[in-house]
Design an enzyme around this catalytic site. Sequence first.
Site, short mmCIF file in Angstrom:
data_model
loop_
_atom_site.label_atom_id
_atom_site.label_comp_id
_atom_site.label_asym_id
_atom_site.label_seq_id
_atom_site.Cartn_x
_atom_site.Cartn_y
_atom_site.Cartn_z
N SER A 44 0.75 -1.01 -0.53
CA SER A 44 -0.01 0.27 -0.14
C SER A 44 1.04 1.42 -0.16
O SER A 44 0.26 2.54 0.21
CB SER A 44 -1.10 -0.14 1.14
OG SER A 44 -0.52 -0.04 2.48
N SER A 113 2.39 -7.21 2.75
CA SER A 113 1.85 -5.86 3.34
C SER A 113 0.90 -6.22 2.94
O SER A 113 0.22 -7.00 3.53
CB SER A 113 2.95 -4.75 2.94
OG SER A 113 3.03 -3.82 4.49
N PHE A 114 0.15 -4.99 3.08
CA PHE A 114 -1.15 -4.90 3.05
C PHE A 114 -1.75 -5.65 2.20
O PHE A 114 -2.86 -6.91 2.34
CB PHE A 114 -1.91 -3.66 2.47
CG PHE A 114 -2.85 -3.38 1.28
CD1 PHE A 114 -3.86 -3.10 2.01
CD2 PHE A 114 -3.11 -4.28 -0.29
CE1 PHE A 114 -5.26 -2.71 1.67
CE2 PHE A 114 -4.05 -4.02 -0.65
CZ PHE A 114 -5.11 -3.05 0.53
N ASP A 234 13.04 -4.29 8.76
CA ASP A 234 11.61 -4.32 8.47
C ASP A 234 11.61 -2.80 9.22
O ASP A 234 11.22 -3.45 10.95
CB ASP A 234 10.56 -5.25 7.74
CG ASP A 234 9.30 -4.87 7.42
OD1 ASP A 234 9.11 -3.24 7.79
OD2 ASP A 234 9.01 -5.22 6.74
N HIS A 262 11.66 -3.60 4.37
CA HIS A 262 10.54 -4.39 4.22
C HIS A 262 10.43 -4.55 2.87
O HIS A 262 9.37 -4.90 2.00
CB HIS A 262 9.18 -2.95 3.87
CG HIS A 262 8.28 -3.05 3.93
ND1 HIS A 262 7.41 -4.24 4.84
CD2 HIS A 262 6.81 -2.34 2.86
CE1 HIS A 262 6.37 -4.06 4.51
NE2 HIS A 262 5.54 -3.47 3.46
#
Length: 288
Positions: A44, A113-114, A234, A262
């Site tokens: 995102s 992630s998202f 991260d 990340h």
Amino acid sequence: MSASSSDIVLERNPEVANSIAAAGIRTNYHDVGSGAPVLMIHGSGPGVSAWANWRLVMPELAKRARVIAPDMAGFGYTDRPSGFTYHMDAWVRQVIGLLDALKIERADVVGNSFGGGLALALAIRHPERVRRLVLMGSVGVPFTLTPGLDAVWGYEPSIENMRRLLDIFAYDRKLVNDELARLRYEASVRPGFHESFSSMFPAPRQRWVDALASSEQDIRRIAHETLIVHGREDQVIPLSNSITLADWIARSQLHVYGHCGHWTQIEHAARFAQLVGNFLTEPEPHKG
């Protein structure tokens, strides 16, 4: 025969690929390779698209699978319907709509992630549509908003701000330069991009971390073979998320990359593609 104007656009911008209606949303998606379907869901970040997220990994996975990578509603080159409310229910409906439109009954799902939180929600709500699950630097469990994620979701467009975000995303400083910052900044200010992005996760942002989470009870019920991947350094999503997921998902394995932020799929692209490809193609474990 001369190329049409649309062909020229496609040649100039690799982020724009195929288009299909998914749950009523005109969705831009990449569809490369052949074989068992693998759905890849991006993160995102500001200006993100499926291609920007997965460009280094898709060609490798496409050597042994059919890779499908959509721009989710509110991101990339998928339509941004007027009055659309961005929330997990809507994104899950879009994914199911995409699979239905492509006549795919079941797919392996890779979420970043998202996208990891969305992949979790998909496996919980529609377990029959998911074969195996890969979660990379994933949200989806309760955690305290990090300064890194607060900065990502609170991004205001400028080259300087984008450069600061890139420093947060990547452990390897060699990946971060002024040219990349300029390119990602330009992506973040394309028409409609920042408007939808800024409306998605407004402050206070802890509530959006919570909104993307699934319940512990639901996660513990996940029966899918699951690969969990995280960068040790991260700064956006804490490594503790993946440790929690590995504890809660019975049929899971956890792989942690050192010297990695990340951007596992970019900082360790070849290793990540090999790890995921091997996981998705290995035989079902013997149940004795």
